[in-house]
Design a protein around this motif. Structure first.
Motif, PDB file in Angstrom:
ATOM      1  N   THR A 164     -26.395  -9.124   1.930  1.00  0.00           N
ATOM      2  CA  THR A 164     -25.471  -8.242   2.648  1.00  0.00           C
ATOM      3  C   THR A 164     -24.310  -7.828   1.762  1.00  0.00           C
ATOM      4  O   THR A 164     -23.895  -6.660   1.749  1.00  0.00           O
ATOM      5  N   VAL A 165     -23.779  -8.776   1.007  1.00  0.00           N
ATOM      6  CA  VAL A 165     -22.655  -8.483   0.116  1.00  0.00           C
ATOM      7  C   VAL A 165     -23.058  -7.462  -0.944  1.00  0.00           C
ATOM      8  O   VAL A 165     -22.283  -6.549  -1.273  1.00  0.00           O
ATOM      9  N   TRP A 224     -10.044  -8.066  15.026  1.00  0.00           N
ATOM     10  CA  TRP A 224      -9.573  -7.078  14.065  1.00  0.00           C
ATOM     11  C   TRP A 224     -10.515  -6.980  12.871  1.00  0.00           C
ATOM     12  O   TRP A 224     -10.704  -5.893  12.306  1.00  0.00           O
ATOM     13  N   MET A 225     -11.120  -8.099  12.492  1.00  0.00           N
ATOM     14  CA  MET A 225     -12.053  -8.076  11.375  1.00  0.00           C
ATOM     15  C   MET A 225     -13.207  -7.129  11.661  1.00  0.00           C
ATOM     16  O   MET A 225     -13.584  -6.294  10.822  1.00  0.00           O
ATOM     17  N   VAL A 226     -13.764  -7.226  12.852  1.00  0.00           N
ATOM     18  CA  VAL A 226     -14.879  -6.357  13.231  1.00  0.00           C
ATOM     19  C   VAL A 226     -14.421  -4.901  13.298  1.00  0.00           C
ATOM     20  O   VAL A 226     -15.142  -3.987  12.869  1.00  0.00           O
ATOM     21  N   LEU A 272     -15.746 -11.268   0.598  1.00  0.00           N
ATOM     22  CA  LEU A 272     -15.780  -9.825   0.847  1.00  0.00           C
ATOM     23  C   LEU A 272     -15.036  -9.487   2.129  1.00  0.00           C
ATOM     24  O   LEU A 272     -14.263  -8.518   2.176  1.00  0.00           O
ATOM     25  N   LEU A 273     -15.257 -10.266   3.186  1.00  0.00           N
ATOM     26  CA  LEU A 273     -14.548 -10.010   4.439  1.00  0.00           C
ATOM     27  C   LEU A 273     -13.045 -10.151   4.244  1.00  0.00           C
ATOM     28  O   LEU A 273     -12.263  -9.386   4.827  1.00  0.00           O
ATOM     29  N   LEU A 278      -7.730  -7.613   4.056  1.00  0.00           N
ATOM     30  CA  LEU A 278      -6.478  -7.374   3.349  1.00  0.00           C
ATOM     31  C   LEU A 278      -6.343  -5.922   2.893  1.00  0.00           C
ATOM     32  O   LEU A 278      -5.227  -5.416   2.740  1.00  0.00           O
ATOM     33  N   HIS A 279      -7.458  -5.263   2.678  1.00  0.00           N
ATOM     34  CA  HIS A 279      -7.407  -3.844   2.319  1.00  0.00           C
ATOM     35  C   HIS A 279      -6.719  -3.038   3.416  1.00  0.00           C
ATOM     36  O   HIS A 279      -5.888  -2.168   3.130  1.00  0.00           O
ATOM     37  N   TYR A 280      -7.044  -3.368   4.675  1.00  0.00           N
ATOM     38  CA  TYR A 280      -6.482  -2.604   5.792  1.00  0.00           C
ATOM     39  C   TYR A 280      -5.106  -3.106   6.223  1.00  0.00           C
ATOM     40  O   TYR A 280      -4.258  -2.313   6.615  1.00  0.00           O
TER      41      TYR A 280
END
Length: 315
Positions: A164-165, A224-226, A272-273, A278-280
């Motif tokens: 998946t990654v 929020w992650m989803v 990755l998650l 953190l990107h958002y």
């Protein structure tokens, strides 16, 4: 150095090779080699090389779509994960002597009937019958004397997460900012340190701020992650499996502990998650803020061992 499809900090990014995301020069993560029977060595090596080339070509097409449309939402990419060849490459990319999860399955044991196991796993993924298992929690000592919890996923979870990654990296490497270094292809802590050193040596720096997000992996909000994943990924099957890993829980001293927040360290999907999250919640805001700040602002962020660090360097 600036990637043609990703914003970067040209003055501080180190000159070491970084991942290419929009051309055919991108190199997939190199997998470890295995011993082969003498009679089959040439044939099997050739077959695996051809499979890797096909898999890489598929990822290149995804990157091209991302580069053409930075707002593209992907609705059908789960089949790339279910591909037996990709699952096989993910298996060979795992550590041979890695600790087993709660299934007790080792890399060597799984490989005895590798093709049969991968075929069954692929079918389960296609049918939606795959079930994520709780991770086995172990503790490793920290330099300050405390214990750091590490999750050890079951072997098939390791395989599927790694596959998946590989697919998601083809998408998110075009989105992530150039000052993000942690857990990304062809980037490491040395690149991050080089970037900091160049900024300190070549710029008039008056202040260095070191921000430490404590217990980050334990505090990630699942909802929020989803939502953040769904900004890019609209394939319900892939999102559903990410949700399964988040909700799988951990096993400690024979008891399964469920959690509404956090993602256990140790699995391939967690780093990755963490970068997506953190990107958002940080990178986009910080990148916009520094354009309005007084003076020059240089940033380096490295998510390391569940303690992402952000260095803001400005004059």
């Amino acid at each position: 150095m600036m990637n043609e499809c990703r914003e970067s900090d040209s003055l501080i990014v180190s000159e070491k090779p970084l991942n290419k995301i929009c051309d055919n020069k991108h190199m997939a993560e190199e997998v470890e080699k295995r011993r082969l029977a003498k009679g089959n060595q040439i044939k099997q090596n050739k077959s695996r090389t051809q499979c890797r080339e096909i898999l890489q070509s598929e990822l290149d097409r995804i990157r091209q779509v991302v580069c053409r449309n930075r707002n593209e939402q992907f609705t059908a990419i789960w089949h790339h994960v279910c591909n037996i060849s990709r699952l096989r490459e993910a298996y060979f990319g795992l550590k041979r002597k890695g600790a087993p999860g709660i299934d007790g399955q080792t890399w060597k044991q799984y490989g005895i009937n590798l093709e049969g196991n991968l075929k069954r796993l692929s079918e389960q993924l296609k049918r939606g019958a795959y079930r994520a298992m709780p991770v086995r929690r172990v503790y490793i000592p920290k330099p300050d004397g405390r214990q750091r919890p590490i999750g050890v996923p079951a072997l098939e979870d390791k395989i599927v997460q790694r596959a998946t990654v590989e697919v998601l990296n083809a998408i998110y490497e075009a989105d992530f900012k150039g000052f993000s270094y942690g857990f990304r292809p062809n980037r490491n802590q040395h690149n991050a340190l080089d970037a900091v050193a160049v900024a300190l040596d070549c710029k008039k720096v008056n202040w260095v701020l070191d921000l430490d997000i404590r217990g980050f992996f334990d505090a990630i909000d699942h909802e929020w992650m989803v939502k953040f994943v769904e900004h890019r990924i609209r394939d319900k099957r892939l999102v559903r499996h990410i949700h399964k890993w988040l909700k799988a829980g951990v096993m400690e001293e024979g008891q399964i502990l469920k959690s509404e927040t956090g993602t256990p360290q140790g699995g391939s999907i967690s780093p990755l998650l963490s970068n997506i999250y953190l990107h958002y919640v940080f990178d986009l805001w910080a990148n916009k803020w520094r354009t309005k700040a007084f003076g020059d602002v240089f940033m380096v962020r490295f998510a390391d061992d569940g303690v992402p660090r952000v260095h803001l360097i400005y004059n």
